[in-house]
Design a protein around this motif. Structure first.
Motif, short mmCIF file in Angstrom:
data_model
loop_
_atom_site.label_atom_id
_atom_site.label_comp_id
_atom_site.label_asym_id
_atom_site.label_seq_id
_atom_site.Cartn_x
_atom_site.Cartn_y
_atom_site.Cartn_z
N PHE B 18 0.85 -1.21 0.00
CA PHE B 18 0.00 0.00 0.00
C PHE B 18 0.88 1.25 0.00
CE2 PHE B 18 -3.60 2.54 0.47
CZ PHE B 18 -3.45 3.42 1.53
N LEU B 19 1.94 1.24 0.82
CA LEU B 19 2.85 2.40 0.89
C LEU B 19 3.49 2.61 -0.48
CD1 LEU B 19 4.33 4.57 2.59
CD2 LEU B 19 6.03 2.84 3.15
N TRP B 21 2.56 1.56 -3.47
CA TRP B 21 1.59 1.94 -4.50
C TRP B 21 1.22 3.42 -4.35
CZ3 TRP B 21 -3.96 2.76 -3.71
CH2 TRP B 21 -4.63 2.98 -4.93
N SER B 22 1.03 3.85 -3.10
CA SER B 22 0.65 5.27 -2.87
C SER B 22 1.79 6.18 -3.31
CB SER B 22 0.35 5.50 -1.39
OG SER B 22 -0.71 4.66 -1.00
N LEU B 23 3.03 5.80 -2.98
CA LEU B 23 4.16 6.66 -3.37
C LEU B 23 4.26 6.74 -4.89
CD1 LEU B 23 6.88 5.64 -0.74
CD2 LEU B 23 5.78 7.87 -0.99
#
Lengths: 231, 39, 220, 214
Positions: B18-19, B21-23
């Motif tokens: 998730f981290l 992908w968000s970055l």
């Protein structure tokens, strides 16, 4: 390396430190054995999830009060990060319950209300995607977020009350020895930092996509068949 | 013991994924395409 | 603007429309009896386990009948764009919401008038005033939430999918307390008074909350 | 004295810009027609002016009050006819109007008067879904004037009204401030001394009728 990426690196570093504490520093539970180490991140991510949904609640309330787009963006960010942490909590909880209680799922108050929490805020994200973007989506999502937040303690209370009507095996968790407590507090702190960083990143994403949505239009309008500068 | 490993592998995979992908999404949004518009 | 008069006018309008078209209540009554039928074969109910299983079937039938009823409350308004005409009057949204909730509660009660006797008929469970009181008390709170969320999804795509997804989690406290109330009314262990007290608390909490939220949902 | 003052009305529907920087002033008792083909933003503009929709940006004053903050109070003075009639099909014409009387807190004697003005007295007791499209439109107009509003915002009132549309609308709009969206330029000419042309959400020329039409 943008500042968000730097914060992310710090958060990951902290989680590695927490991981080291969990696996190397914390003593093995004499009763449950190594599987008890799931406890540290399982409970920490539950607390982080509740923290995220508090952000959604406050964002929703502020939005309803003053229609501030900033509040709405924080609510959006908090919701998606909260759902991720709730998923971690649920899965780790089940993986911990199997070896200890022999089943992946028991209808105890904590697990049930965490499941309800997950469903409500998954519904929140769906409502936000299905409603027309802008004021309508923000307004009804705020209401869903507020009701969702109220519903969780109510569900937790009613299931606990249900337990009193049907006395069954009660999970006794005795006080933690000091090293375990220290590891837990460290893990919780690191998890909260990670949650905060994730929310900050998601907030930035929401801000940019809001701007992009309007930016894209400006370009389209100017190139409309009848340009503004026509003599 | 395996439950412990599976639990933490899952947690790291989900949170890390998730981290990441968000970055990446953030880098896309802040990348060349959008700043070009703001010229 | 006298909100009570507005609420009554809205409720009367809804019930008159329903009485004229008579489409919703007969459909719900049939739906409910079918749910009992399925419950009977699904759970292999016999006299021994009837009072343990019947309350579960009751709440299942009631929950899904409720979802159908609440889905309809705003469907008609939206198709005729009459919701906007109503909101364009100086009448307060809370009064309009109260009216819709009252009408929906009456429709659900009419549906229960079929459901409860059918339950007794099929499963031989007792049908005392205490069972009726428990179901009615739960209906009030469930209706308030059902109508509010029906209003929320009224103008959203895929609303049939969203309504259950948002409403059911909020109905869980009523099902837990209501289920326990009906079970203890049918002779199973557990305190009936405590369950009814809990139902009353939930009713008050959610009626107040939904009225506060109505202003934001039924607007523009 | 200007009854409706709007400046910079802008509205986005999600990603689409529907209205951009529309300004207009309508004096008390004046009739203004809003012209423009489909998708030009007529309906959105009228919904904003009728306080049914809050724009993304812009300011609007009606009868000296801020239209967004005083929305509920203004609705005593605004009669809005939307695209869709918005009637209750199972209720009769009279019952529909009586219901809106209760919501408007207006005495039910207004029902007969309103039905008479739009020429619907004969069909008063027929169910709304048994009325022709033209009659439903008349009933919707009756509802818009039920509470004797000072401002009438009519979105294509001439739709399916038939040949006596002009005569009926003249009667209905007598002595009121009117903003009317329509495709029928002839009707606009007859009823409204001023017109506003909308193209792609932007207003062109709010001059008097003589300039715009010629």
């Amino acid at each position: 390396m943008s500042r968000h990426e730097r914060w992310a690196a710090v958060a990951v570093g902290l989680m590695v430190v927490a991981g080291a504490a969990i696996f190397l520093y914390a003593p093995t539970d004499y009763l449950q054995g190594p599987v008890q180490r799931i406890f540290y991140l399982h409970v920490s991510s539950a607390i982080a999830a509740y923290g995220c949904f508090t952000v959604v609640l406050i964002g929703g309330l502020v939005y309803l009060r003053r229609e501030s787009l900033v509040a709405d963006r924080f609510a959006r960010a908090g919701a998606v990060v909260g759902v991720v942490f709730t998923t971690v909590t649920l899965v780790m909880g089940m993986l911990w319950a199997k070896p200890i209680w022999g089943t992946y799922w028991t209808w105890d108050a904590r697990l049930t209300s965490t499941l309800v929490l997950w469903m409500i805020y998954a519904g929140y994200l769906l409502v936000r995607r299905l409603a027309d973007p802008g004021r309508q989506a923000a307004r009804i999502a705020a209401v869903v977020g507020i009701f969702g937040f109220v519903d969780v303690p109510v569900v937790h209370f009613s299931v606990t009350w249900w337990r009193t009507q049907h006395p069954g095996p009660v999970v006794v968790n005795d006080a933690l020895p000091p090293e375990m407590l220290a590891t837990f507090l460290l893990t919780m702190a690191c998890t909260l930092v990670l949650a905060a960083v994730l929310i900050a990143i998601r907030y930035r994403i929401e801000t940019l996509s809001d701007e992009r949505m309007h930016l894209a239009e400006e370009v389209k309008v100017i190139t409309a068949p009848e340009p503004r500068m026509a003599p | 013991m395996t439950y412990l490993i599976v639990a933490y592998v899952f947690a790291v995979a989900l949170l890390g994924g998730f981290l990441g992908w968000s970055l990446r999404r953030l880098r896309e949004l802040e990348g060349p395409t959008s700043s070009g518009l703001r010229r | 603007m006298n909100p009570v008069r507005v609420a009554i006018a809205v409720a009367r309008k809804d019930l008159k429309s329903e009485w004229r078209t008579r489409e919703l209540v007969p459909a719900l009554a049939q739906f409910v009896v079918l749910a009992l039928l399925i419950g009977n074969f699904g759970f292999q109910v016999d006299t021994r386990n009837a009072s343990a299983i019947a309350p579960g079937i009751l709440w299942f039938a009631l929950v899904f009948a409720g979802l159908v009823a609440f889905g309809r409350t705003f469907a008609a308004e939206r198709e005729q764009a009459s919701l906007e005409a109503m909101l364009m009057t100086p009448a307060s949204p809370v009064a309009i919401f109260a009216g819709k909730a009252m009408a929906a509660t009456v429709l659900l009660v009419l549906c229960e008038v079929v459901l409860l006797p059918a339950l007794t008929l099929f499963f031989g469970t007792p049908l005392g005033a205490d069972v009726v009181a428990a179901v009615l008390l739960a209906t009030v709170g469930m209706a308030a939430l059902g109508v509010l969320f029906a209003a929320i999804v009224a103008r959203v795509r895929a609303r049939e999918l969203l309504l259950p997804l948002l409403t059911l989690p909020l109905w869980i406290p009523f099902i837990v307390a209501g289920g326990q109330a009906v079970q203890s009314a049918m002779g199973l262990p557990g305190s009936y008074q405590e369950a009814m007290g809990l139902l009353l608390d939930f009713d008050i909490l959610f009626v107040v909350l939904t009225s506060l939220a109505a202003r934001f949902v039924l607007d523009e | 004295m200007s009854f409706v003052v709007a400046n910079g009305l802008t509205h986005w529907f999600g990603r689409d810009l529907v209205l951009e920087g529309v300004d207009l002033v309508v004096d008390t008792g004046e009739h203004m027609a809003v012209l423009g083909d489909n998708g030009a933003g007529k309906t959105t503009l009228l919904r904003i002016l009728a306080t049914a929709l809050r724009p993304t940006a812009g300011r609007l004053q009606i009868a000296g009050l801020d239209a967004f903050r005083e929305k509920r109070r203004l609705r005593h003075h605004v009669g809005y006819l939307a695209h869709a009639p918005g009637l209750y099909p199972a209720l009769s014409a009279v019952e529909n109007l009586e219901f809106f009387c209760d919501l408007q807190e207006v005495s039910r004697t207004r029902v007969e008067e309103a039905l008479d003005v739009v020429g619907m007295t004969s069909a008063a007791h027929r169910r709304a879904d048994q009325l022709s499209r033209g009659m439903q439109q008349r009933l919707a107009i009756a509802r818009a004037i039920l509470h004797e509003p000072r401002l009438l915002v009519l979105d294509e009132p001439d739709a399916s009204l038939g040949e006596d549309a002009a005569e009926l609308l003249t009667r209905v709009t007598q002595g009121k401030t009117v903003i009317m969206a329509t495709h029928d330029r002839a009707l606009a000419n007859r009823l409204c001394p001023r017109t506003l042309e909308l193209r792609h959400g932007r207003s062109h020329g709010t001059a008097t009728r003589l300039h715009v039409v010629t």
